[in-house]
Design an enzyme around this catalytic site. Structure first.
Site, mmCIF file in Angstrom:
data_model
loop_
_atom_site.group_PDB
_atom_site.id
_atom_site.type_symbol
_atom_site.label_atom_id
_atom_site.label_comp_id
_atom_site.label_asym_id
_atom_site.label_seq_id
_atom_site.Cartn_x
_atom_site.Cartn_y
_atom_site.Cartn_z
ATOM 1 N N THR A 164 -26.190 23.347 -22.798
ATOM 2 C CA THR A 164 -26.899 24.137 -23.789
ATOM 3 C C THR A 164 -27.408 23.143 -24.827
ATOM 4 O OG1 THR A 164 -25.380 26.002 -23.465
ATOM 5 C CG2 THR A 164 -26.651 26.016 -25.492
ATOM 6 N N THR A 193 -21.864 25.156 -27.513
ATOM 7 C CA THR A 193 -22.184 24.834 -26.131
ATOM 8 C C THR A 193 -20.887 24.864 -25.338
ATOM 9 O OG1 THR A 193 -23.217 23.224 -24.632
ATOM 10 C CG2 THR A 193 -21.955 22.338 -26.495
ATOM 11 N N GLY A 194 -21.002 25.000 -24.028
ATOM 12 C CA GLY A 194 -19.810 25.060 -23.190
ATOM 13 C C GLY A 194 -19.895 26.194 -22.200
ATOM 14 N N VAL A 195 -18.771 26.747 -21.830
ATOM 15 C CA VAL A 195 -18.735 27.886 -20.910
ATOM 16 C C VAL A 195 -18.925 29.168 -21.718
ATOM 17 C CG1 VAL A 195 -17.341 29.163 -19.250
ATOM 18 C CG2 VAL A 195 -17.276 26.657 -19.265
ATOM 19 N N GLY A 196 -20.015 29.854 -21.463
ATOM 20 C CA GLY A 196 -20.384 31.002 -22.274
ATOM 21 C C GLY A 196 -19.324 32.077 -22.353
ATOM 22 N N ARG A 199 -26.399 37.645 -15.430
ATOM 23 C CA ARG A 199 -25.349 37.139 -16.307
ATOM 24 C C ARG A 199 -25.906 36.878 -17.702
ATOM 25 N NH1 ARG A 199 -24.326 31.689 -18.388
ATOM 26 N NH2 ARG A 199 -22.146 31.547 -19.034
ATOM 27 N N ILE A 200 -25.124 37.221 -18.735
ATOM 28 C CA ILE A 200 -25.504 36.996 -20.121
ATOM 29 C C ILE A 200 -24.703 35.814 -20.654
ATOM 30 C CG2 ILE A 200 -25.657 37.993 -22.431
ATOM 31 C CD1 ILE A 200 -27.417 39.402 -20.349
#
Length: 280
Positions: free
Chosen positions: A154, A203-206, A182-183
């Site tokens: 991201t 940022t990272g795993v949503g 997916r959101i």
């Protein structure tokens, strides 16, 4: 005036020294460009501008170079938030636009400020955003070979302007190979949040960021009197309980800059007109 940007995560296991150096140089250059822009523009305009530069660089998973989803299609999300008005606008799962962050910015003037899918694309087309494929050959080869890159990409920017106003913008090309529809966190207050006291981009795993409400928690805690360091520390301690994978950047109203990640290494750069701080 202060600015900090991030470009997702760098993993020593799946990226080379050359890529690391390229990202360091890219972030430094983009930060310099964005800071010069900030001299004559608001934090709100600068946040969008900085993120657009990151979207235009195929080193990052946003805009050009976005990941391909499991059905072979690229869908991008982006958001922007004005700390003064506390208005957030964003797009979710937008296709075939070069700079999703500019569509998000355009939406700030609307009553309906977060649009998804086909509705977001129609709005973009009606407001002069040309059809543009953000796919690059590398992403297609990764998709065809089923090579996952970790889903941690991201880009984002937090800016404090000369009038003391804060803004934040965040953009993502998704995690790659996800289920269509997916959101991500990027167009939510979990991943992108600001008020007049503090602004945060994640940022990272949503899914981890949403579960932890990371950006909103940090901003709220800073607003309630915690220092940025304290707010980050408490929020990331809570992230540990779900083994969450995230990084965040922030600036508060006093010009304090802070960043933290739960696993190595978030790529970031900050600049205050004199001093750079760039990930190592």
């Amino acid at each position: 005036m202060k600015i900090i940007i991030h470009g997702g995560f760098f993993s020593e296991s799946d990226q080379s020294h050359e890529v690391k150096t390229a990202k360091q140089n890219s972030l430094k250059h983009i930060t310099e460009q964005a800071f010069e822009y900030l001299r004559t523009h608001s934090a709100f305009d600068t946040a969008a501008y900085a993120v657009s530069l990151l979207e235009d660089d195929p080193l990052y998973n946003a805009g050009i170079g976005s990941q391909i989803q499991s059905d072979g299609v690229i869908r991008m999300s982006a958001a922007i938030m004005d700390g003064t008005t506390q208005k957030l606008s964003g797009v979710i799962n937008l296709q075939d636009v070069k700079n999703p962050v500019f569509v998000a910015k355009e939406l700030i003037k609307e009553d309906d400020r977060v649009l998804g899918g086909n509705g977001a694309k129609i709005y973009a087309s009606e407001h002069g955003f040309e059809n543009f494929s953000t796919e690059i050959p590398q992403r297609r080869s990764e998709y065809e070979a089923k090579l996952k890159t970790g889903g941690k990409g991201t880009v984002g920017c937090v800016a404090l302007d000369k009038d003391g106003k804060l803004a934040v913008a965040t953009s993502t090309g998704g995690k790659g190979f996800e289920i269509p529809g997916r959101i991500s966190d990027s167009a939510t207050v979990a991943g992108n949040y600001a008020n007049s006291i503090c602004a945060v981009s994640c940022t990272g795993v949503g899914e981890d960021i949403v579960s932890n409400a990371t950006a909103a928690k940090i901003v709220t805690r800073t607003t309630d009197g915690m220092s940025l360091k304290e707010a980050f520390s408490k929020t990331f301690e809570e992230l540990k309980t779900i083994d969450g994978f995230a990084g965040a950047i922030a600036i508060d109203k006093d010009g304090n800059i802070y960043h933290q990640d739960s696993y190595p290494t978030m790529v970031f750069a900050s600049f205050d007109g004199e001093n750079f701080d760039i990930f190592q």
